[in-house]
Write an enzyme that holds these catalytic residues in place. Structure first.
Site, PDB file in Angstrom:
ATOM      1  N   PHE A 189     -13.766   7.852 -16.937  1.00 34.53           N
ATOM      2  CA  PHE A 189     -13.032   8.890 -17.668  1.00 34.53           C
ATOM      3  C   PHE A 189     -13.798   9.272 -18.934  1.00 34.53           C
ATOM      4  CE2 PHE A 189      -9.902   6.863 -14.998  1.00 34.53           C
ATOM      5  CZ  PHE A 189      -9.136   7.929 -14.545  1.00 34.53           C
TER       6      PHE A 189
ATOM      7  N   LYS B 168     -16.119   7.014 -21.286  1.00 30.70           N
ATOM      8  CA  LYS B 168     -17.549   7.271 -21.086  1.00 30.70           C
ATOM      9  C   LYS B 168     -18.228   7.496 -22.432  1.00 30.70           C
ATOM     10  CE  LYS B 168     -20.727  10.587 -18.903  1.00 30.70           C
ATOM     11  NZ  LYS B 168     -20.835  11.775 -18.007  1.00 30.70           N
TER      12      LYS B 168
ATOM     13  N   ARG C 179      -9.108   2.130 -20.648  1.00 35.34           N
ATOM     14  CA  ARG C 179      -9.422   3.252 -19.772  1.00 35.34           C
ATOM     15  C   ARG C 179     -10.689   2.939 -18.978  1.00 35.34           C
ATOM     16  NH1 ARG C 179      -6.833   7.192 -17.080  1.00 35.34           N
ATOM     17  NH2 ARG C 179      -6.662   9.108 -18.259  1.00 35.34           N
ATOM     18  N   GLY C 180     -10.740   3.374 -17.720  1.00 38.29           N
ATOM     19  CA  GLY C 180     -11.914   3.152 -16.897  1.00 38.29           C
ATOM     20  C   GLY C 180     -13.117   3.919 -17.426  1.00 38.29           C
TER      21      GLY C 180
ATOM     22  N   ALA D 233      -2.048   5.701  -8.003  1.00 37.14           N
ATOM     23  CA  ALA D 233      -2.661   6.968  -7.597  1.00 37.14           C
ATOM     24  C   ALA D 233      -4.173   6.806  -7.608  1.00 37.14           C
ATOM     25  CB  ALA D 233      -2.273   8.103  -8.550  1.00 37.14           C
TER      26      ALA D 233
ATOM     27  N   THR E  84       1.309  17.558  -8.039  1.00 39.47           N
ATOM     28  CA  THR E  84       2.368  18.565  -7.988  1.00 39.47           C
ATOM     29  C   THR E  84       3.313  18.303  -6.819  1.00 39.47           C
ATOM     30  OG1 THR E  84       0.904  20.191  -9.022  1.00 39.47           O
ATOM     31  CG2 THR E  84       2.820  21.040  -7.825  1.00 39.47           C
TER      32      THR E  84
ATOM     33  N   ASP F 247       0.851  -1.190   0.000  1.00 40.01           N
ATOM     34  CA  ASP F 247       0.000   0.000   0.000  1.00 40.01           C
ATOM     35  C   ASP F 247       0.886   1.240   0.000  1.00 40.01           C
ATOM     36  OD1 ASP F 247      -1.791   2.122   0.725  1.00 40.01           O
ATOM     37  OD2 ASP F 247      -3.166   0.633   1.541  1.00 40.01           O
TER      38      ASP F 247
ATOM     39  N   SER G 154      -6.692   8.409  -9.450  1.00 41.27           N
ATOM     40  CA  SER G 154      -6.427   9.195 -10.650  1.00 41.27           C
ATOM     41  C   SER G 154      -7.646   9.829 -11.292  1.00 41.27           C
ATOM     42  CB  SER G 154      -5.724   8.310 -11.692  1.00 41.27           C
ATOM     43  OG  SER G 154      -6.499   7.169 -11.979  1.00 41.27           O
TER      44      SER G 154
END
Length: 326
Positions: free
Chosen positions: A190, A194, A186-187, A80, A156, A56, A82
């Site tokens: 996104f 989509k 891609r999920g 991440a 950042t 983790d 994301s």
């Protein structure tokens, strides 16, 4: 045989990167969070040669343990939270994983490498979302960062922490400031997926409309399979550095709809698309377009898949998937 550890192995980048590394003869280890990870079977079926280890990014001790087992020559930190929209709803968790998680894996890598700090090469997945309220068009490595989402702020932090470890400890640490990169993997949360999924479902009569947010926002979209090659190339350089990875072209959400619906055989998308304020960002990033001159000149990298090819690829993949499952 070189050895690599990839965090975020369950995402589209993790899968494409694992395939690339395996093809190059690497022994690849993937970090999985939780024993019942819902994407575990996907990884095992897509890249069965990858050795999966439980850990983790919020737990330094687990990362130290994973590194001691994997004994990697290269560490790719792709892990991440994301999804940008989610980061406003869960800013603290996004900060812990996407921001502080970078510090944790950097420190664990430093401890693992010991006195021979340069023997382990480190890649950090930075993001064009760091540019946010863009101060220069196009954006390059020297453009001032002005993030406009908790996700962008967290990225950042991780970006600057990677630079700090490179400068403070002499670590071979590189950040890839990747602009939007998409694929059939891609999920569905996104926007590109989509849209491609909705086009396929509308074409097959399984869905009546597509509900969207801002149609004027512009992005620099490339193919994830191209972008993971840039990650690998960064770690083959004599010293660590930061690189913008992008196509240098920008397209609006409206253009995305044009190409996607055309790929599905639908000439006019207007009757199928409805805008809803709930899908508008609290602070929008209006125009992102990258200048990847440095990557092209130093790494010899350039994208191979056009925007039209990418969107068509995604729609065709979703048409095939939706046809199988309906």
């Amino acid at each position: 045989m070189p050895r690599a550890l990839v965090t975020g192995i369950t995402g589209q980048d993790g899968l494409y990167l694992a395939e690339l590394l395996l093809a190059k003869g690497y022994e690849v280890f993937g970090l999985i969070r939780g024993q019942n990870n819902p994407k575990l079977d996907l990884v095992r079926s897509t890249v069965p040669e990858v050795k999966l280890l439980t850990g983790d990014l919020t737990d330094v001790s687990s990362l130290v343990r994973v590194l001691s087992i994997a004994q990697p020559d290269e560490v790719y930190n792709l892990g991440a939270i994301s999804f940008v929209a989610y980061s406003w709803e869960n800013a603290a968790l996004t900060t812990d994983v996407t921001g502080k998680g970078v510090l944790n894996i950097l420190e664990a890598t430093r401890l693992y490498a010991g006195d021979d700090i340069e023997r382990v090469r480190f890649y950090q997945a930075s993001s064009s979302e760091m540019f946010g309220k863009v101060q220069h068009v196009p954006q390059s490595e020297s453009t001032l960062l002005w993030p406009r989402s908790p996700y962008g702020v967290a990225k950042t932090y991780g970006h600057y922490m990677t630079i700090n470890y490179r400068e403070s400890y002499g670590m071979h640490a590189s950040s890839g400031v990747l602009f939007n990169h998409e694929s059939p993997r891609r999920g569905p949360e996104f926007v590109t997926r989509k849209v491609s999924q909705a086009v396929a479902r509308i074409k097959l009569g399984l869905q009546d409309e597509l509900v969207m947010g801002n149609l004027d926002a512009k992005r620099d979209w490339g193919f994830a399979g191209d972008y993971v090659e840039a990650m690998w190339l960064m770690l083959q350089q004599p010293v660590g550095d930061d690189f913008v990875i992008s196509t240098g072209e920008t397209h609006s959400i409206g253009e995305l709809l044009d190409v996607a619906f055309a790929a599905g055989g639908i000439d006019d998308w207007a009757p199928y698309v409805r805008q809803d304020p709930q899908f508008m960002r609290p602070a929008e990033v209006d125009l992102l377009i990258g200048d990847s001159t440095k990557a092209r000149e130093t790494l010899g990298w350039k994208p191979t898949v056009t925007f039209e090819q990418l969107v068509t690829m995604m729609v065709e993949s979703d048409l095939a998937e939706q046809s199988r499952t309906r």
